[in-house]
Scaffold this motif. Structure first.
Motif, PDB file in Angstrom:
ATOM      1  N   VAL A 323     123.973 141.375   5.806  1.00 53.66           N
ATOM      2  CA  VAL A 323     123.810 141.142   7.246  1.00 53.66           C
ATOM      3  C   VAL A 323     122.832 140.003   7.479  1.00 53.66           C
ATOM      4  CG1 VAL A 323     122.955 142.135   9.406  1.00 53.66           C
ATOM      5  CG2 VAL A 323     124.396 143.508   7.879  1.00 53.66           C
ATOM      6  N   LEU A 324     121.708 140.032   6.758  1.00 63.91           N
ATOM      7  CA  LEU A 324     120.715 138.960   6.874  1.00 63.91           C
ATOM      8  C   LEU A 324     121.317 137.627   6.451  1.00 63.91           C
ATOM      9  CD1 LEU A 324     117.736 138.084   7.328  1.00 63.91           C
ATOM     10  CD2 LEU A 324     117.323 138.619   4.920  1.00 63.91           C
ATOM     11  N   GLY A 325     122.087 137.629   5.361  1.00 64.49           N
ATOM     12  CA  GLY A 325     122.705 136.403   4.864  1.00 64.49           C
ATOM     13  C   GLY A 325     123.687 135.809   5.854  1.00 64.49           C
ATOM     14  N   THR A 326     124.436 136.646   6.541  1.00 67.05           N
ATOM     15  CA  THR A 326     125.378 136.162   7.555  1.00 67.05           C
ATOM     16  C   THR A 326     124.641 135.458   8.681  1.00 67.05           C
ATOM     17  OG1 THR A 326     126.922 137.956   7.043  1.00 67.05           O
ATOM     18  CG2 THR A 326     127.177 136.854   9.174  1.00 67.05           C
ATOM     19  N   PHE A 327     123.538 136.040   9.123  1.00 70.01           N
ATOM     20  CA  PHE A 327     122.713 135.418  10.166  1.00 70.01           C
ATOM     21  C   PHE A 327     122.178 134.072   9.687  1.00 70.01           C
ATOM     22  CE2 PHE A 327     118.571 134.645  12.118  1.00 70.01           C
ATOM     23  CZ  PHE A 327     118.869 134.773  13.469  1.00 70.01           C
ATOM     24  N   GLU A 328     121.683 134.011   8.455  1.00 68.54           N
ATOM     25  CA  GLU A 328     121.140 132.762   7.911  1.00 68.54           C
ATOM     26  C   GLU A 328     122.228 131.703   7.768  1.00 68.54           C
ATOM     27  OE1 GLU A 328     117.534 134.742   5.204  1.00 68.54           O
ATOM     28  OE2 GLU A 328     119.434 134.180   4.284  1.00 68.54           O
ATOM     29  N   LEU A 329     123.425 132.111   7.362  1.00 70.21           N
ATOM     30  CA  LEU A 329     124.522 131.160   7.189  1.00 70.21           C
ATOM     31  C   LEU A 329     124.914 130.520   8.515  1.00 70.21           C
ATOM     32  CD1 LEU A 329     126.601 130.059   5.089  1.00 70.21           C
ATOM     33  CD2 LEU A 329     128.144 131.862   5.888  1.00 70.21           C
ATOM     34  N   ILE A 330     124.979 131.311   9.571  1.00 73.59           N
ATOM     35  CA  ILE A 330     125.405 130.812  10.885  1.00 73.59           C
ATOM     36  C   ILE A 330     124.333 129.938  11.520  1.00 73.59           C
ATOM     37  CG2 ILE A 330     126.047 131.506  13.220  1.00 73.59           C
ATOM     38  CD1 ILE A 330     127.285 134.043  11.987  1.00 73.59           C
ATOM     39  N   PHE A 331     123.092 130.351  11.403  1.00 75.89           N
ATOM     40  CA  PHE A 331     122.002 129.671  12.127  1.00 75.89           C
ATOM     41  C   PHE A 331     121.079 128.886  11.200  1.00 75.89           C
ATOM     42  CE2 PHE A 331     123.101 133.437  14.670  1.00 75.89           C
ATOM     43  CZ  PHE A 331     123.475 132.812  15.866  1.00 75.89           C
ATOM     44  N   ASP A 334     119.343 125.780  12.785  1.00 78.50           N
ATOM     45  CA  ASP A 334     118.386 126.180  13.820  1.00 78.50           C
ATOM     46  C   ASP A 334     117.125 126.768  13.200  1.00 78.50           C
ATOM     47  OD1 ASP A 334     120.081 125.822  16.361  1.00 78.50           O
ATOM     48  OD2 ASP A 334     121.368 127.037  15.089  1.00 78.50           O
ATOM     49  N   ILE A 335     117.311 127.570  12.147  1.00 74.33           N
ATOM     50  CA  ILE A 335     116.152 128.156  11.465  1.00 74.33           C
ATOM     51  C   ILE A 335     115.306 127.069  10.820  1.00 74.33           C
ATOM     52  CG2 ILE A 335     115.445 129.643   9.547  1.00 74.33           C
ATOM     53  CD1 ILE A 335     118.011 131.280  10.074  1.00 74.33           C
ATOM     54  N   ALA A 336     115.953 126.121  10.156  1.00 74.36           N
ATOM     55  CA  ALA A 336     115.226 125.041   9.490  1.00 74.36           C
ATOM     56  C   ALA A 336     114.441 124.205  10.484  1.00 74.36           C
ATOM     57  CB  ALA A 336     116.194 124.175   8.702  1.00 74.36           C
ATOM     58  N   MET A 337     115.023 123.986  11.668  1.00 76.68           N
ATOM     59  CA  MET A 337     114.351 123.147  12.667  1.00 76.68           C
ATOM     60  C   MET A 337     113.159 123.841  13.306  1.00 76.68           C
ATOM     61  SD  MET A 337     117.550 121.142  14.470  1.00 76.68           S
ATOM     62  CE  MET A 337     116.469 120.049  15.416  1.00 76.68           C
ATOM     63  N   LEU A 338     113.053 125.167  13.143  1.00 77.34           N
ATOM     64  CA  LEU A 338     111.852 125.852  13.611  1.00 77.34           C
ATOM     65  C   LEU A 338     110.630 125.405  12.818  1.00 77.34           C
ATOM     66  CD1 LEU A 338     113.165 129.511  14.055  1.00 77.34           C
ATOM     67  CD2 LEU A 338     112.601 127.888  15.874  1.00 77.34           C
ATOM     68  N   TYR A 339     110.862 125.019  11.561  1.00 81.35           N
ATOM     69  CA  TYR A 339     109.774 124.576  10.685  1.00 81.35           C
ATOM     70  C   TYR A 339     109.500 123.082  10.841  1.00 81.35           C
ATOM     71  CZ  TYR A 339     110.204 129.027   8.172  1.00 81.35           C
ATOM     72  OH  TYR A 339     110.242 130.353   7.832  1.00 81.35           O
ATOM     73  N   ASN A 340     110.572 122.304  11.022  1.00 77.65           N
ATOM     74  CA  ASN A 340     110.427 120.846  11.132  1.00 77.65           C
ATOM     75  C   ASN A 340     111.621 120.304  11.895  1.00 77.65           C
ATOM     76  OD1 ASN A 340     110.911 117.974  10.362  1.00 77.65           O
ATOM     77  ND2 ASN A 340     109.037 118.264   9.183  1.00 77.65           N
ATOM     78  N   TYR A 347     114.950 118.954   7.566  1.00 79.69           N
ATOM     79  CA  TYR A 347     115.615 120.123   8.126  1.00 79.69           C
ATOM     80  C   TYR A 347     117.088 120.210   7.723  1.00 79.69           C
ATOM     81  CZ  TYR A 347     117.124 117.222  12.207  1.00 79.69           C
ATOM     82  OH  TYR A 347     117.661 116.263  13.041  1.00 79.69           O
ATOM     83  N   GLU A 348     117.740 119.060   7.478  1.00 74.34           N
ATOM     84  CA  GLU A 348     119.130 119.122   7.037  1.00 74.34           C
ATOM     85  C   GLU A 348     119.231 119.612   5.589  1.00 74.34           C
ATOM     86  OE1 GLU A 348     120.887 115.334   7.720  1.00 74.34           O
ATOM     87  OE2 GLU A 348     120.870 115.544   9.918  1.00 74.34           O
ATOM     88  N   THR A 349     118.323 119.140   4.726  1.00 74.13           N
ATOM     89  CA  THR A 349     118.320 119.616   3.338  1.00 74.13           C
ATOM     90  C   THR A 349     117.945 121.090   3.285  1.00 74.13           C
ATOM     91  OG1 THR A 349     117.681 117.411   2.544  1.00 74.13           O
ATOM     92  CG2 THR A 349     117.348 119.272   1.036  1.00 74.13           C
ATOM     93  N   ALA A 350     116.929 121.470   4.068  1.00 78.82           N
ATOM     94  CA  ALA A 350     116.520 122.878   4.107  1.00 78.82           C
ATOM     95  C   ALA A 350     117.665 123.758   4.602  1.00 78.82           C
ATOM     96  CB  ALA A 350     115.292 123.051   4.998  1.00 78.82           C
ATOM     97  N   ALA A 351     118.386 123.291   5.613  1.00 78.09           N
ATOM     98  CA  ALA A 351     119.516 124.071   6.143  1.00 78.09           C
ATOM     99  C   ALA A 351     120.589 124.265   5.079  1.00 78.09           C
ATOM    100  CB  ALA A 351     120.099 123.372   7.367  1.00 78.09           C
ATOM    101  N   LEU A 352     120.860 123.207   4.305  1.00 80.29           N
ATOM    102  CA  LEU A 352     121.857 123.314   3.237  1.00 80.29           C
ATOM    103  C   LEU A 352     121.408 124.323   2.180  1.00 80.29           C
ATOM    104  CD1 LEU A 352     124.463 122.384   1.892  1.00 80.29           C
ATOM    105  CD2 LEU A 352     123.182 120.472   0.874  1.00 80.29           C
ATOM    106  N   LEU A 353     120.131 124.282   1.813  1.00 81.85           N
ATOM    107  CA  LEU A 353     119.608 125.226   0.820  1.00 81.85           C
ATOM    108  C   LEU A 353     119.649 126.661   1.351  1.00 81.85           C
ATOM    109  CD1 LEU A 353     116.509 123.220  -0.509  1.00 81.85           C
ATOM    110  CD2 LEU A 353     118.805 123.369  -1.505  1.00 81.85           C
ATOM    111  N   ILE A 354     119.387 126.826   2.638  1.00 85.58           N
ATOM    112  CA  ILE A 354     119.457 128.165   3.241  1.00 85.58           C
ATOM    113  C   ILE A 354     120.888 128.687   3.204  1.00 85.58           C
ATOM    114  CG2 ILE A 354     119.237 129.447   5.414  1.00 85.58           C
ATOM    115  CD1 ILE A 354     116.877 127.521   6.082  1.00 85.58           C
ATOM    116  N   GLN A 355     121.854 127.812   3.476  1.00 83.96           N
ATOM    117  CA  GLN A 355     123.255 128.223   3.429  1.00 83.96           C
ATOM    118  C   GLN A 355     123.680 128.591   2.007  1.00 83.96           C
ATOM    119  OE1 GLN A 355     124.961 124.732   5.336  1.00 83.96           O
ATOM    120  NE2 GLN A 355     125.373 125.903   7.203  1.00 83.96           N
ATOM    121  N   ILE A 356     123.186 127.835   1.032  1.00 87.35           N
ATOM    122  CA  ILE A 356     123.497 128.153  -0.370  1.00 87.35           C
ATOM    123  C   ILE A 356     122.974 129.539  -0.724  1.00 87.35           C
ATOM    124  CG2 ILE A 356     122.939 127.564  -2.773  1.00 87.35           C
ATOM    125  CD1 ILE A 356     122.979 124.622  -1.937  1.00 87.35           C
ATOM    126  N   SER A 357     121.780 129.857  -0.213  1.00 89.39           N
ATOM    127  CA  SER A 357     121.135 131.112  -0.592  1.00 89.39           C
ATOM    128  C   SER A 357     121.603 132.300   0.236  1.00 89.39           C
ATOM    129  CB  SER A 357     119.613 130.975  -0.454  1.00 89.39           C
ATOM    130  OG  SER A 357     119.231 130.887   0.903  1.00 89.39           O
TER     131      SER A 357
END
Length: 449
Positions: A323-331, A334-340, A347-357
């Motif tokens: 469930v957590l992974g689905t939320f991270e994959l979709i957003f 947006d999550i990455a941009m909260l940090y930078n 934020y684009e590289t971080a978003a890609l890494l978040i989607q991978i994980s």
């Protein structure tokens, strides 16, 4: 089935809240220090790595108490559980004295070993010294938390953890910036806040064990040191501590590799790892629950129920992570941009890494769920061997090859990370289900060789 799942959640949710409080307070504390300038941020970052590895080395004492007490509690042999907790307390006090001495005499030397600048060593020496004192108290408290979880009282453990962390938050703000009539101590105020919080947790842990639980478990007793019994505690603590240290130091090497890719790549990696930590918290909480339930059933001489308990923890924990992974994959973006939100590469590289994980973090769950279950079984030697093999024969070499030889950069780093997590997580799962459950017994004083 529903009753089994209810029992899992009753134990897991307080543990999750404890770990969430620790992570959240750590993040807020870093934000408070962040306003003091880049040098102070660097000092805190370096010291946190030192503290994390120091904690990992000695965390085995608490993990040992956790699983041994769970087995004894399941066997209704609370006298042995208390005896083992006392022996672990003696060992923890010895470790605490050692950490106090290291902090007092060698803080500057240790900071120098990190390769930090002269300014970092000079400004950070006293900060590290105070953090060592706090770590010393924290290791003793953590041992008592191992006892609390062993008897299934994760709620009290949660309450003590939250109180300690609220104290840290209050004094971090008050002493760092001189609020509420307190002196303005800057960076060192943050260190004192952690020390005060750990001291509070230490005093509360003593009260709970020696006074609150004395009525129920008769904890105020005299326990003599017997070398054969102490040997069990020391050996098991060493194995579990080295397992944790192997993992933490391998992650440190991994971070060093990523740092060589540049500041932006490191920033993206740190953002993704921070997001990933929100999956690690429930994974670790469910893993701790597996130790409790499996250990208690082993103590009751019900190995098949222990096997079922480990499976129930895995199913519920996996649902949570999916469930957590689905939320991270979709957003992810947006999550990455909260940090930078100012540097597109970060934020684009971080978003890609978040989607991978997002879904691959399920393997991190397997690592924690089954490591916890194997601790409950007393399979500490296997945990240590697999940790050493996978970290130093798979994770670190593969990270180097993919990052620097194949030139895959951050993507290569995370491929190596999740390859490692998949290998070790599945290895723990295989061991759990392929064990000879008919021969599993609770750990006794003769079974540690």
């Amino acid at each position: 089935m529903l009753q089994n799942w209810r029992n899992v959640l009753i134990l897991a949710l307080p543990s999750f809240m404890s770990f969430f409080a620790q992570t959240a307070i750590g993040t807020v504390n870093l934000i408070l220090v962040g306003h003091l300038g880049a040098l102070n941020i660097a000092i805190v970052g370096v010291v946190n790595i030192i503290m994390y590895n120091g904690f990992a080395i000695f965390s085995g004492v608490s993990h040992t108490v956790n699983y041994l007490v769970a087995q004894d509690y399941g066997a209704k042999d609370i006298k042995t559980a208390i005896k083992r907790t006392y022996l672990a307390l003696y060992l923890s006090l010895f470790i605490a004295v050692f950490l106090f001495a290291v902090g007092y005499f060698f803080s500057g030397t240790i900071l120098g070993w990190t390769g930090g600048s002269t300014a970092l060593v000079h400004e950070g020496e006293y900060y590290l010294q105070i953090r060592f004192y706090a770590l010393a108290l924290g290791m003793v408290s953590f041992m008592f938390h191992g006892f609390l979880r062993g008897v299934g009282d994760t709620r009290t453990s949660m309450i003590l953890s939250i109180i300690s962390n609220v104290m840290i938050l209050f004094f971090a703000y008050a002493l760092t910036y001189g609020q509420f009539g307190f002196p303005e101590l800057g960076l060192n105020g943050s260190a004192y806040a952690i020390l005060i919080g750990e001291f509070t947790g230490f005093i509360l842990a003593l009260y709970v064990f020696f006074i609150h639980f004395n009525k129920k478990f008769h904890t105020l007793v005299k326990v003599a040191i017997k070398l054969r019994e102490l040997k069990l505690i020391v050996i098991e603590s060493f194995k579990l501590g080295m397992q944790e240290f192997s993992m933490s130091f391998a992650m440190f090497i991994f971070t060093v590799f990523v740092a060589r890719l540049g500041t932006e790549a490191l920033a993206a990696n740190e953002v993704a790892l921070n997001v990933m930590s929100f999956g690690f918290m429930p994974a670790f909480a469910f893993g701790t629950t597996a130790t409790i339930l499996v250990g208690q059933e082993i103590g009751r001489q019900q190995p098949l129920k222990a096997r079922r308990a480990g499976t129930d923890v895995m199913v519920l924990g996996s649902i949570f992570l999916l469930v957590l992974g689905t939320f991270e994959l979709i957003f992810a973006k947006d999550i990455a941009m909260l940090y930078n939100s100012t540097d597109p590469y970060v934020y684009e590289t971080a978003a890609l890494l978040i989607q991978i994980s997002a879904y691959l973090q399920l393997f991190d769950g397997f690592l924690n769920f089954y490591a916890g279950a194997l601790r409950g079984m007393g399979e500490t030697s296997f945990l240590l061997r697999m940790s050493l093999i996978t970290n130093w024969c798979v994770f670190v070499p593969l990270a180097y090859v993919l990052i620097f030889v194949c030139g895959l950069g951050s993507i290569g780093a995370w491929i190596s990370l999740y390859t490692y997590l998949a290998v070790i997580g599945l290895a723990f799962m295989y061991r759990f289900y392929k064990s000879d459950w008919s021969s599993i017994r609770a750990k006794d004083m003769e079974s540690h060789n």
